[in-house]
Design a protein around this motif. Structure first.
Motif, PDB file in Angstrom:
ATOM      1  N   ASN A 102      -3.709  10.117   3.256  1.00 20.83           N
ATOM      2  CA  ASN A 102      -2.892   9.344   4.180  1.00 20.83           C
ATOM      3  C   ASN A 102      -1.823   8.651   3.352  1.00 20.83           C
ATOM      4  N   GLN A 109      -5.429  -8.671   4.079  1.00 22.40           N
ATOM      5  CA  GLN A 109      -5.207  -7.226   4.248  1.00 22.40           C
ATOM      6  C   GLN A 109      -6.008  -6.738   5.441  1.00 22.40           C
ATOM      7  N   GLY A 168       2.123 -11.203   2.841  1.00 25.11           N
ATOM      8  CA  GLY A 168       3.050 -11.395   1.744  1.00 25.11           C
ATOM      9  C   GLY A 168       2.488 -12.200   0.584  1.00 25.11           C
ATOM     10  N   TYR A 179     -14.588  -9.557   2.386  1.00 23.49           N
ATOM     11  CA  TYR A 179     -14.403  -8.298   3.094  1.00 23.49           C
ATOM     12  C   TYR A 179     -15.049  -8.369   4.468  1.00 23.49           C
ATOM     13  N   LEU A 211     -10.539  -2.758  -0.503  1.00 21.04           N
ATOM     14  CA  LEU A 211     -10.405  -2.302  -1.882  1.00 21.04           C
ATOM     15  C   LEU A 211     -11.357  -3.081  -2.768  1.00 21.04           C
ATOM     16  N   PHE A 268      -0.750  -5.413   4.234  1.00 22.12           N
ATOM     17  CA  PHE A 268      -0.982  -6.645   3.489  1.00 22.12           C
ATOM     18  C   PHE A 268      -0.131  -7.771   4.037  1.00 22.12           C
ATOM     19  N   LEU A 280     -11.273  -8.484  -5.036  1.00 23.69           N
ATOM     20  CA  LEU A 280     -11.759  -8.658  -3.666  1.00 23.69           C
ATOM     21  C   LEU A 280     -12.540  -9.963  -3.549  1.00 23.69           C
ATOM     22  N   HIS A 300      -9.526  -8.565   5.196  1.00 20.94           N
ATOM     23  CA  HIS A 300     -10.082  -8.717   3.854  1.00 20.94           C
ATOM     24  C   HIS A 300      -9.136  -9.601   3.056  1.00 20.94           C
ATOM     25  N   TYR A 322      -7.942 -11.045  -0.953  1.00 23.33           N
ATOM     26  CA  TYR A 322      -7.931 -10.787  -2.394  1.00 23.33           C
ATOM     27  C   TYR A 322      -7.359 -12.004  -3.107  1.00 23.33           C
ATOM     28  N   TYR A 329      -4.061 -12.870  -0.925  1.00 23.82           N
ATOM     29  CA  TYR A 329      -3.499 -11.890   0.005  1.00 23.82           C
ATOM     30  C   TYR A 329      -4.514 -11.520   1.077  1.00 23.82           C
ATOM     31  N   HIS A 332      -5.895  -3.088   8.491  1.00 32.01           N
ATOM     32  CA  HIS A 332      -5.362  -1.747   8.601  1.00 32.01           C
ATOM     33  C   HIS A 332      -4.849  -1.492  10.011  1.00 32.01           C
ATOM     34  N   TRP A 338       0.833  -1.200   0.000  1.00 29.38           N
ATOM     35  CA  TRP A 338       0.000   0.000   0.000  1.00 29.38           C
ATOM     36  C   TRP A 338       0.867   1.250   0.000  1.00 29.38           C
ATOM     37  N   SER A 384      -2.558   4.393  12.696  1.00 29.05           N
ATOM     38  CA  SER A 384      -2.190   5.224  11.541  1.00 29.05           C
ATOM     39  C   SER A 384      -3.216   5.157  10.418  1.00 29.05           C
ATOM     40  N   SER A 385      -4.068   4.155  10.445  1.00 26.27           N
ATOM     41  CA  SER A 385      -5.029   3.857   9.373  1.00 26.27           C
ATOM     42  C   SER A 385      -4.363   3.378   8.091  1.00 26.27           C
ATOM     43  N   ASP A 386      -3.066   3.116   8.126  1.00 25.68           N
ATOM     44  CA  ASP A 386      -2.384   2.562   6.962  1.00 25.68           C
ATOM     45  C   ASP A 386      -2.966   1.193   6.649  1.00 25.68           C
ATOM     46  N   LEU A 387      -3.124   0.892   5.365  1.00 24.74           N
ATOM     47  CA  LEU A 387      -3.498  -0.460   4.977  1.00 24.74           C
ATOM     48  C   LEU A 387      -2.259  -1.345   5.035  1.00 24.74           C
ATOM     49  N   TYR A 393     -11.744   0.723   4.470  1.00 26.18           N
ATOM     50  CA  TYR A 393     -10.410   0.119   4.533  1.00 26.18           C
ATOM     51  C   TYR A 393     -10.276  -1.154   3.710  1.00 26.18           C
TER      52      TYR A 393
END
Lengths: 117, 111
Positions: A59, B91, B104, B51, A104, B102, B48, B36, B38, B89, B93, A47, B97-100, A102
């Motif tokens: 972000n 995923q 590997g 979810y 995709l 993943f 997707l 989530h 994928y 994958y 968050h 990401w 930080s709310s970063d997504l 959050y």
């Protein structure tokens, strides 16, 4: 149906910048965010950043802070990702994706960015 | 190195069931962040699959199911078919930080 159409492949030299576009259709653009994810050759998903289409909130992953900028043209339902100071390890397929809660939901077809001298 | 941990590969015979595990930490899955999943066929964009831990988007067969417990999650695929061969994958968050983040990726091979 929801579609995200990205711009074509790019070949850049180290130190240059690249700007990739992502045109959305089939839904109300401002109701969702856009995330950008990249995949280096033979590697997993990483990401990069997110932008909310309603208010432009952003972000950025810490790894890309200072090198990446996301922008929007809401009138054209299009998002953009600019990556600067390119290095060889930035060579990857860059995807945009519609982001909701959050995750995709829909992905673009990907844009290959190759960085080589 | 990915934030979420997945096995590099799993395999199974047609018709069998396989499970792919995804391990996170107290800053993501363990903090209650949804997981989530994928599916990515080589050369194609990810799609997707699951979810919100255990929900399937329209069009995804009920052979695919997900679950989450503590700091881990899993994806189960029953009735394996040849076109299930792909990379999978997980995923989530980061809760602060709310970063997504993943995993590997796990390569599924149908033998």
């Amino acid at each position: 149906q929801v579609q995200l159409m990205q711009s074509g492949a790019e070949a850049k030299k180290p130190g240059a910048s690249v700007k990739v576009s992502c045109k959305a259709s089939g839904y109300n653009f401002i109701n969702y965010g856009i995330s950008w994810v990249r995949q280096a050759p033979g590697q997993g998903l990483e990401w990069v950043a997110w932008i909310g289409a309603f208010n432009g909130n952003k972000n950025y992953a810490q790894k890309f802070q200072g090198r990446v900028t996301l922008t929007l043209d809401t009138s054209a339902s299009t998002g953009y990702m600019e990556l600067r100071s390119l290095r060889s390890d930035d060579t990857a397929v860059y995807y945009c994706a519609r982001d909701r809660d959050y995750h995709l939901q829909h992905w673009g077809q990907g844009t290959l960015v190759t960085v080589s001298s | 190195q990915s934030i979420l941990t997945q096995p590099p590969s799993v395999s199974g015979l047609p018709g069998q069931r396989v499970t792919i595990f995804c391990t996170g930490s107290i800053s993501n899955i363990g903090a209650g962040s949804d997981v989530h999943w994928y599916q990515q066929v080589p050369g194609k964009a990810p799609k997707l699959l699951i979810y919100g831990n255990n929900n399937r988007p329209s069009g995804v067969p009920d052979r695919f199911s997900g679950s989450r417990s503590g700091s881990s999650a899993s994806l189960a695929i029953t009735g394996l078919q040849g076109d299930d061969e792909a990379d999978y994958y997980c995923q989530s968050h980061d809760s602060r930080s709310s970063d997504l983040v993943f995993g590997g990726g796990t390569r599924l091979t149908v033998l």
